[in-house]
Design a protein around this motif. Structure first.
Motif, mmCIF file in Angstrom:
data_model
loop_
_atom_site.group_PDB
_atom_site.id
_atom_site.type_symbol
_atom_site.label_atom_id
_atom_site.label_comp_id
_atom_site.label_asym_id
_atom_site.label_seq_id
_atom_site.Cartn_x
_atom_site.Cartn_y
_atom_site.Cartn_z
ATOM 1 N N PHE A 79 0.825 -1.214 0.000
ATOM 2 C CA PHE A 79 0.000 0.000 0.000
ATOM 3 C C PHE A 79 0.859 1.264 0.000
ATOM 4 O O PHE A 79 0.391 2.336 0.393
ATOM 5 C CB PHE A 79 -0.918 0.010 1.225
ATOM 6 N N GLY A 80 2.095 1.123 -0.441
ATOM 7 C CA GLY A 80 2.992 2.274 -0.446
ATOM 8 C C GLY A 80 2.550 3.389 -1.376
ATOM 9 O O GLY A 80 3.023 4.523 -1.247
ATOM 10 N N TRP A 81 1.648 3.106 -2.300
ATOM 11 C CA TRP A 81 1.143 4.146 -3.197
ATOM 12 C C TRP A 81 0.227 5.129 -2.474
ATOM 13 O O TRP A 81 -0.040 6.231 -2.959
ATOM 14 C CB TRP A 81 0.392 3.505 -4.358
ATOM 15 N N ILE A 82 -0.229 4.749 -1.273
ATOM 16 C CA ILE A 82 -1.012 5.674 -0.447
ATOM 17 C C ILE A 82 -0.036 6.583 0.307
ATOM 18 O O ILE A 82 0.911 6.094 0.923
ATOM 19 C CB ILE A 82 -1.902 4.902 0.543
ATOM 20 N N PRO A 83 -0.225 7.894 0.256
ATOM 21 C CA PRO A 83 0.742 8.806 0.895
ATOM 22 C C PRO A 83 0.995 8.519 2.373
ATOM 23 O O PRO A 83 2.111 8.718 2.858
ATOM 24 C CB PRO A 83 0.087 10.185 0.704
ATOM 25 N N PHE A 84 -0.007 8.007 3.084
ATOM 26 C CA PHE A 84 0.167 7.734 4.509
ATOM 27 C C PHE A 84 1.158 6.601 4.775
ATOM 28 O O PHE A 84 1.681 6.470 5.879
ATOM 29 C CB PHE A 84 -1.175 7.389 5.156
ATOM 30 N N PHE A 85 1.426 5.772 3.772
ATOM 31 C CA PHE A 85 2.330 4.625 3.930
ATOM 32 C C PHE A 85 3.505 4.702 2.953
ATOM 33 O O PHE A 85 4.101 3.690 2.626
ATOM 34 C CB PHE A 85 1.565 3.318 3.703
ATOM 35 N N SER A 86 3.850 5.885 2.514
ATOM 36 C CA SER A 86 4.818 6.034 1.424
ATOM 37 C C SER A 86 6.269 5.897 1.868
ATOM 38 O O SER A 86 7.157 5.780 1.030
ATOM 39 C CB SER A 86 4.631 7.396 0.746
ATOM 40 N N THR A 87 6.533 5.903 3.163
ATOM 41 C CA THR A 87 7.904 5.815 3.674
ATOM 42 C C THR A 87 8.188 4.417 4.194
ATOM 43 O O THR A 87 7.348 3.814 4.861
ATOM 44 C CB THR A 87 8.125 6.840 4.796
ATOM 45 N N THR A 88 9.384 3.923 3.929
ATOM 46 C CA THR A 88 9.784 2.613 4.452
ATOM 47 C C THR A 88 10.120 2.735 5.932
ATOM 48 O O THR A 88 10.942 3.567 6.323
ATOM 49 C CB THR A 88 11.007 2.075 3.708
ATOM 50 N N PRO A 89 9.507 1.934 6.801
ATOM 51 C CA PRO A 89 9.807 2.010 8.239
ATOM 52 C C PRO A 89 11.245 1.597 8.522
ATOM 53 O O PRO A 89 11.716 0.569 8.030
ATOM 54 C CB PRO A 89 8.823 1.021 8.866
ATOM 55 N N THR A 90 11.936 2.403 9.313
ATOM 56 C CA THR A 90 13.327 2.102 9.658
ATOM 57 C C THR A 90 13.592 2.153 11.157
ATOM 58 O O THR A 90 14.688 1.820 11.596
ATOM 59 C CB THR A 90 14.277 3.090 8.960
ATOM 60 N N GLY A 91 12.628 2.588 11.936
ATOM 61 C CA GLY A 91 12.860 2.719 13.381
ATOM 62 C C GLY A 91 11.790 3.584 14.013
ATOM 63 O O GLY A 91 10.612 3.479 13.657
ATOM 64 N N PRO A 92 12.166 4.464 14.941
ATOM 65 C CA PRO A 92 11.185 5.347 15.581
ATOM 66 C C PRO A 92 10.443 6.204 14.554
ATOM 67 O O PRO A 92 11.050 6.736 13.630
ATOM 68 C CB PRO A 92 12.053 6.212 16.501
ATOM 69 N N SER A 93 9.150 6.330 14.743
ATOM 70 C CA SER A 93 8.326 7.103 13.803
ATOM 71 C C SER A 93 6.981 7.392 14.445
ATOM 72 O O SER A 93 6.717 7.033 15.595
ATOM 73 C CB SER A 93 8.139 6.336 12.491
ATOM 74 N N MET A 94 6.109 8.025 13.668
ATOM 75 C CA MET A 94 4.779 8.368 14.153
ATOM 76 C C MET A 94 3.967 7.118 14.486
ATOM 77 O O MET A 94 3.173 7.124 15.440
ATOM 78 C CB MET A 94 4.056 9.183 13.072
ATOM 79 N N PHE A 95 4.156 6.043 13.738
ATOM 80 C CA PHE A 95 3.354 4.839 13.907
ATOM 81 C C PHE A 95 3.522 4.206 15.287
ATOM 82 O O PHE A 95 2.536 4.015 16.022
ATOM 83 C CB PHE A 95 3.667 3.849 12.794
ATOM 84 N N PRO A 96 4.753 3.852 15.705
ATOM 85 C CA PRO A 96 4.895 3.288 17.057
ATOM 86 C C PRO A 96 4.507 4.267 18.157
ATOM 87 O O PRO A 96 4.013 3.851 19.208
ATOM 88 C CB PRO A 96 6.381 2.909 17.140
ATOM 89 N N ALA A 97 4.716 5.570 17.926
ATOM 90 C CA ALA A 97 4.299 6.554 18.926
ATOM 91 C C ALA A 97 2.779 6.525 19.100
ATOM 92 O O ALA A 97 2.264 6.567 20.221
ATOM 93 C CB ALA A 97 4.761 7.949 18.522
ATOM 94 N N GLY A 98 2.050 6.441 17.985
ATOM 95 C CA GLY A 98 0.595 6.363 18.064
ATOM 96 C C GLY A 98 0.126 5.083 18.733
ATOM 97 O O GLY A 98 -0.836 5.093 19.517
ATOM 98 N N VAL A 99 0.800 3.970 18.446
ATOM 99 C CA VAL A 99 0.415 2.688 19.050
ATOM 100 C C VAL A 99 0.659 2.702 20.553
ATOM 101 O O VAL A 99 -0.176 2.230 21.338
ATOM 102 C CB VAL A 99 1.187 1.533 18.381
ATOM 103 N N ILE A 100 1.789 3.260 20.987
ATOM 104 C CA ILE A 100 2.075 3.300 22.428
ATOM 105 C C ILE A 100 1.088 4.218 23.135
ATOM 106 O O ILE A 100 0.679 3.954 24.269
ATOM 107 C CB ILE A 100 3.535 3.732 22.692
#
Length: 317
Positions: A159-180
Protein backbone atom coordinates in the motif's frame (compact mmCIF):
# COMPACT_ATOMS: atom_id res chain seq x y z
CA UNK A 1 -42.87 17.65 83.97
CA UNK A 2 -44.21 16.89 80.52
CA UNK A 3 -43.92 20.56 79.53
CA UNK A 4 -40.28 20.74 80.66
CA UNK A 5 -39.40 17.59 78.71
CA UNK A 6 -41.06 18.91 75.57
CA UNK A 7 -39.22 22.22 75.91
CA UNK A 8 -35.91 20.42 76.39
CA UNK A 9 -36.60 18.21 73.37
CA UNK A 10 -37.48 21.25 71.24
CA UNK A 11 -34.28 22.99 72.33
CA UNK A 12 -32.21 19.93 71.42
CA UNK A 13 -33.87 19.68 68.00
CA UNK A 14 -33.30 23.39 67.43
CA UNK A 15 -29.62 23.17 68.44
CA UNK A 16 -29.09 20.16 66.16
CA UNK A 17 -30.84 21.99 63.35
CA UNK A 18 -28.67 25.07 63.86
CA UNK A 19 -25.54 22.93 63.92
CA UNK A 20 -26.60 21.11 60.76
CA UNK A 21 -27.28 24.40 58.98
CA UNK A 22 -23.92 25.77 60.06
CA UNK A 23 -22.14 22.67 58.81
CA UNK A 24 -24.03 22.86 55.50
CA UNK A 25 -23.07 26.50 55.04
CA UNK A 26 -19.47 25.73 55.97
CA UNK A 27 -19.33 22.87 53.48
CA UNK A 28 -20.78 25.04 50.72
CA UNK A 29 -18.21 27.77 51.34
CA UNK A 30 -15.42 25.19 51.53
CA UNK A 31 -16.35 23.73 48.13
CA UNK A 32 -16.56 27.26 46.70
CA UNK A 33 -13.08 28.04 47.99
CA UNK A 34 -11.68 24.82 46.51
CA UNK A 35 -13.41 25.50 43.17
CA UNK A 36 -12.04 29.03 43.04
CA UNK A 37 -8.64 27.66 44.04
CA UNK A 38 -8.62 25.28 41.08
CA UNK A 39 -9.61 28.08 38.70
CA UNK A 40 -7.02 30.41 40.23
CA UNK A 41 -4.30 27.76 39.89
CA UNK A 42 -5.17 27.23 36.23
CA UNK A 43 -5.12 30.98 35.60
CA UNK A 44 -1.85 31.32 37.50
CA UNK A 45 -0.19 28.62 35.38
CA UNK A 46 -1.42 30.25 32.17
CA UNK A 47 -0.22 33.69 33.27
CA UNK A 48 3.20 32.45 34.37
CA UNK A 49 3.79 30.55 31.14
CA UNK A 50 2.63 33.58 29.15
CA UNK A 51 5.02 35.87 31.05
CA UNK A 52 7.95 33.52 30.39
CA UNK A 53 6.95 33.17 26.73
CA UNK A 54 6.38 36.89 26.16
CA UNK A 55 9.76 37.64 24.47
CA UNK A 56 9.05 34.94 21.87
CA UNK A 57 5.43 36.08 21.48
CA UNK A 58 6.64 39.62 20.79
CA UNK A 59 9.26 38.53 18.27
CA UNK A 60 7.44 35.78 16.36
CA UNK A 61 3.75 36.48 16.96
CA UNK A 62 1.29 34.19 15.21
CA UNK A 63 3.99 33.26 12.70
CA UNK A 64 5.39 30.95 15.37
CA UNK A 65 2.45 28.63 14.69
CA UNK A 66 3.12 28.29 10.96
CA UNK A 67 6.93 28.29 10.95
CA UNK A 68 8.60 24.89 10.53
CA UNK A 69 12.13 25.91 11.55
CA UNK A 70 13.73 25.24 14.92
CA UNK A 71 17.27 26.63 14.77
CA UNK A 72 18.85 27.81 18.06
CA UNK A 73 21.94 29.07 16.20
CA UNK A 74 20.08 31.89 14.46
CA UNK A 75 17.11 32.03 16.86
CA UNK A 76 14.59 30.95 14.25
CA UNK A 77 11.75 29.03 15.87
CA UNK A 78 8.36 27.62 14.92
CA UNK A 79 6.15 24.75 16.08
CA UNK A 80 4.07 23.78 13.06
CA UNK A 81 5.71 20.29 12.78
CA UNK A 82 5.22 19.76 16.52
CA UNK A 83 1.56 20.80 16.39
CA UNK A 84 1.04 18.43 13.46
CA UNK A 85 2.82 15.60 15.27
CA UNK A 86 0.87 16.17 18.50
CA UNK A 87 -2.50 16.05 16.74
CA UNK A 88 -1.74 13.17 14.36
CA UNK A 89 -0.11 10.89 16.96
CA UNK A 90 -3.05 11.48 19.31
CA UNK A 91 -5.56 10.70 16.57
CA UNK A 92 -3.70 7.50 15.66
CA UNK A 93 -3.85 6.52 19.32
CA UNK A 94 -7.58 7.25 19.46
CA UNK A 95 -8.34 5.29 16.29
CA UNK A 96 -6.75 2.23 17.85
CA UNK A 97 -7.80 2.73 21.49
CA UNK A 98 -11.48 3.69 21.11
CA UNK A 99 -12.80 0.38 19.68
CA UNK A 100 -10.57 -1.64 22.01
CA UNK A 101 -11.42 0.43 25.08
CA UNK A 102 -15.18 0.58 24.48
CA UNK A 103 -15.28 -3.09 23.48
CA UNK A 104 -13.43 -4.07 26.65
CA UNK A 105 -15.79 -1.92 28.71
CA UNK A 106 -18.78 -3.75 27.20
CA UNK A 107 -17.12 -7.11 27.85
CA UNK A 108 -16.48 -6.22 31.50
CA UNK A 109 -19.90 -4.68 32.20
CA UNK A 110 -22.31 -7.13 30.55
CA UNK A 111 -21.41 -10.33 32.40
CA UNK A 112 -19.85 -12.09 29.43
CA UNK A 113 -17.14 -13.42 31.77
CA UNK A 114 -17.32 -15.29 35.08
CA UNK A 115 -17.06 -13.00 38.10
CA UNK A 116 -13.57 -14.18 39.09
CA UNK A 117 -12.20 -13.70 35.58
CA UNK A 118 -13.92 -10.32 35.26
CA UNK A 119 -12.42 -9.02 38.52
CA UNK A 120 -8.91 -10.08 37.47
CA UNK A 121 -9.36 -8.55 34.01
CA UNK A 122 -10.56 -5.23 35.46
CA UNK A 123 -7.51 -5.17 37.74
CA UNK A 124 -5.13 -5.89 34.86
CA UNK A 125 -6.66 -3.20 32.66
CA UNK A 126 -6.40 -0.63 35.44
CA UNK A 127 -2.84 -1.76 36.12
CA UNK A 128 -1.87 -0.56 32.63
CA UNK A 129 -2.54 3.01 33.80
CA UNK A 130 -0.09 2.58 36.69
CA UNK A 131 2.91 1.64 34.53
CA UNK A 132 5.38 4.58 34.31
CA UNK A 133 5.66 6.31 30.96
CA UNK A 134 9.39 5.65 30.68
CA UNK A 135 8.77 1.91 31.07
CA UNK A 136 6.36 2.05 28.14
CA UNK A 137 9.08 3.86 26.18
CA UNK A 138 11.75 1.26 26.92
CA UNK A 139 9.37 -1.58 26.11
CA UNK A 140 8.42 0.19 22.90
CA UNK A 141 12.04 0.54 21.78
CA UNK A 142 13.01 -3.08 22.34
CA UNK A 143 9.72 -4.88 21.64
CA UNK A 144 7.18 -2.70 19.87
CA UNK A 145 9.34 -1.02 17.22
CA UNK A 146 10.84 -4.29 15.81
CA UNK A 147 7.36 -5.79 15.51
CA UNK A 148 5.77 -2.67 14.00
CA UNK A 149 8.65 -2.24 11.55
CA UNK A 150 7.87 -5.64 10.06
CA UNK A 151 4.17 -4.79 9.93
CA UNK A 152 4.98 -1.41 8.40
CA UNK A 153 7.23 -2.93 5.73
CA UNK A 154 4.43 -5.26 4.68
CA UNK A 155 1.97 -2.34 4.55
CA UNK A 156 4.48 -0.24 2.60
CA UNK A 157 5.09 -3.05 0.11
CA UNK A 158 1.43 -3.43 -0.81
CA UNK A 159 0.00 0.00 0.00
CA UNK A 160 2.99 2.27 -0.45
CA UNK A 161 1.14 4.15 -3.20
CA UNK A 162 -1.01 5.67 -0.45
CA UNK A 163 0.74 8.81 0.90
CA UNK A 164 0.17 7.73 4.51
CA UNK A 165 2.33 4.62 3.93
CA UNK A 166 4.82 6.03 1.42
CA UNK A 167 7.90 5.81 3.67
CA UNK A 168 9.78 2.61 4.45
CA UNK A 169 9.81 2.01 8.24
CA UNK A 170 13.33 2.10 9.66
CA UNK A 171 12.86 2.72 13.38
CA UNK A 172 11.18 5.35 15.58
CA UNK A 173 8.33 7.10 13.80
CA UNK A 174 4.78 8.37 14.15
CA UNK A 175 3.35 4.84 13.91
CA UNK A 176 4.90 3.29 17.06
CA UNK A 177 4.30 6.55 18.93
CA UNK A 178 0.60 6.36 18.06
CA UNK A 179 0.42 2.69 19.05
CA UNK A 180 2.08 3.30 22.43
CA UNK A 181 -0.35 6.15 23.05
CA UNK A 182 -3.23 3.80 22.27
CA UNK A 183 -1.94 1.30 24.83
CA UNK A 184 -1.58 4.05 27.43
CA UNK A 185 -5.07 5.54 26.99
CA UNK A 186 -7.00 2.27 26.70
CA UNK A 187 -7.33 2.00 30.53
CA UNK A 188 -8.84 5.51 30.70
CA UNK A 189 -11.43 4.79 28.03
CA UNK A 190 -12.20 1.35 29.46
CA UNK A 191 -12.56 2.44 33.10
CA UNK A 192 -14.79 5.48 32.48
CA UNK A 193 -16.86 3.76 29.79
CA UNK A 194 -17.38 0.74 32.03
CA UNK A 195 -18.59 2.98 34.87
CA UNK A 196 -21.00 4.67 32.46
CA UNK A 197 -22.32 1.33 31.21
CA UNK A 198 -22.71 -0.13 34.70
CA UNK A 199 -24.69 2.91 35.83
CA UNK A 200 -27.43 2.20 33.26
CA UNK A 201 -30.51 0.84 35.13
CA UNK A 202 -31.08 -2.87 34.68
CA UNK A 203 -34.72 -2.10 33.91
CA UNK A 204 -33.64 -0.81 30.47
CA UNK A 205 -32.00 -4.14 29.67
CA UNK A 206 -35.00 -6.08 30.90
CA UNK A 207 -37.46 -3.88 29.00
CA UNK A 208 -35.49 -4.20 25.77
CA UNK A 209 -35.25 -7.96 26.00
CA UNK A 210 -38.88 -8.14 27.05
CA UNK A 211 -39.80 -6.47 23.77
CA UNK A 212 -37.95 -9.20 21.86
CA UNK A 213 -34.51 -7.61 21.33
CA UNK A 214 -31.50 -9.89 21.38
CA UNK A 215 -28.65 -9.35 23.80
CA UNK A 216 -26.48 -7.60 21.20
CA UNK A 217 -29.37 -5.50 19.95
CA UNK A 218 -29.92 -4.38 23.53
CA UNK A 219 -26.25 -3.52 23.97
CA UNK A 220 -25.85 -1.69 20.66
CA UNK A 221 -29.23 0.05 20.46
CA UNK A 222 -30.11 0.68 24.11
CA UNK A 223 -27.19 0.41 26.54
CA UNK A 224 -24.44 2.15 24.55
CA UNK A 225 -26.69 5.03 23.37
CA UNK A 226 -27.83 5.53 26.99
CA UNK A 227 -24.21 5.70 28.19
CA UNK A 228 -22.89 7.69 25.21
CA UNK A 229 -22.23 10.87 27.21
CA UNK A 230 -19.93 8.99 29.59
CA UNK A 231 -18.21 7.22 26.69
CA UNK A 232 -17.64 10.52 24.86
CA UNK A 233 -16.23 12.01 28.06
CA UNK A 234 -13.83 9.07 28.34
CA UNK A 235 -12.67 9.51 24.74
CA UNK A 236 -12.08 13.24 25.08
CA UNK A 237 -10.26 12.79 28.38
CA UNK A 238 -8.06 10.16 26.73
CA UNK A 239 -7.38 12.57 23.86
CA UNK A 240 -6.17 15.21 26.31
CA UNK A 241 -3.98 12.61 28.00
CA UNK A 242 -2.48 11.55 24.68
CA UNK A 243 -1.66 15.11 23.64
CA UNK A 244 0.29 15.73 26.83
CA UNK A 245 2.23 12.46 26.94
CA UNK A 246 5.98 13.06 26.98
CA UNK A 247 8.53 10.35 27.74
CA UNK A 248 7.10 7.35 25.89
CA UNK A 249 6.38 9.42 22.78
CA UNK A 250 9.78 11.12 22.94
CA UNK A 251 11.50 7.73 22.91
CA UNK A 252 9.47 6.35 19.99
CA UNK A 253 8.53 9.18 17.63
CA UNK A 254 11.99 9.96 16.19
CA UNK A 255 12.07 13.69 17.15
CA UNK A 256 12.36 15.03 13.59
CA UNK A 257 11.33 18.68 13.22
CA UNK A 258 9.62 18.34 9.87
CA UNK A 259 6.22 17.43 8.48
CA UNK A 260 5.81 14.16 6.61
CA UNK A 261 2.36 12.83 5.82
CA UNK A 262 3.61 9.25 6.06
CA UNK A 263 3.03 7.69 9.48
CA UNK A 264 6.19 5.61 9.03
CA UNK A 265 8.40 8.73 9.02
CA UNK A 266 9.98 10.25 12.16
CA UNK A 267 8.09 13.21 13.63
CA UNK A 268 7.88 15.29 16.78
CA UNK A 269 5.37 16.60 19.31
CA UNK A 270 5.29 19.71 21.48
CA UNK A 271 5.75 17.66 24.64
CA UNK A 272 8.73 15.83 23.12
CA UNK A 273 10.27 19.12 22.01
CA UNK A 274 10.07 20.45 25.56
CA UNK A 275 11.52 17.27 27.04
CA UNK A 276 14.43 17.17 24.60
CA UNK A 277 15.54 20.80 24.60
CA UNK A 278 14.52 22.53 27.80
CA UNK A 279 17.50 21.35 29.88
CA UNK A 280 20.06 22.86 27.49
CA UNK A 281 18.08 25.91 26.36
CA UNK A 282 18.96 29.51 27.05
CA UNK A 283 17.87 33.00 26.15
CA UNK A 284 15.22 33.28 23.47
CA UNK A 285 15.08 29.50 23.09
CA UNK A 286 13.61 29.19 26.59
CA UNK A 287 10.96 31.76 25.74
CA UNK A 288 10.20 29.87 22.52
CA UNK A 289 9.84 26.62 24.42
CA UNK A 290 7.49 28.33 26.86
CA UNK A 291 5.55 29.66 23.88
CA UNK A 292 5.31 26.08 22.60
CA UNK A 293 4.07 24.99 26.03
CA UNK A 294 1.47 27.74 25.92
CA UNK A 295 0.30 26.45 22.53
CA UNK A 296 -0.06 22.93 23.97
CA UNK A 297 -1.92 24.37 26.95
CA UNK A 298 -4.33 26.12 24.59
CA UNK A 299 -4.84 22.98 22.47
CA UNK A 300 -5.69 20.84 25.52
CA UNK A 301 -8.00 23.60 26.80
CA UNK A 302 -9.84 23.65 23.47
CA UNK A 303 -10.12 19.84 23.57
CA UNK A 304 -11.67 19.94 27.05
CA UNK A 305 -14.11 22.71 26.06
CA UNK A 306 -15.12 20.69 23.02
CA UNK A 307 -15.60 17.64 25.24
CA UNK A 308 -17.96 19.55 27.52
CA UNK A 309 -19.94 20.90 24.57
CA UNK A 310 -20.20 17.44 22.98
CA UNK A 311 -21.34 15.86 26.24
CA UNK A 312 -23.98 18.56 26.78
CA UNK A 313 -25.22 18.15 23.23
CA UNK A 314 -25.39 14.37 23.57
CA UNK A 315 -27.28 14.65 26.86
CA UNK A 316 -29.90 16.84 25.19
CA UNK A 317 -30.39 14.20 22.51
Amino acid sequence: MTTNFSSLQSANIKSRSDLRNSLDRGFIWLTRIFSLGVAATLLWIAMQVTIEAWPAIQKYGVGFLINSAWNPVIDDYGVLPQIYGTIVSSLIGLLIAVPIGVGTAVLLSENFLPTQVRVVTVFLVELLAAIPSVVYGIWGIFVLIPILNEVGKWIHTYFGWIPFFSTTPTGPSMFPAGVILAIMIVPIITAISRDALISIPSSLRQASMGLGATRWETILQVIIPSAISGIVSAIMLALGRAMGETMAVTMLIGNANNINISIFAPANTIASLLANQFAEAGGLQIASLMYAGLVLFFITLVVNIMAELIVLRVKRI
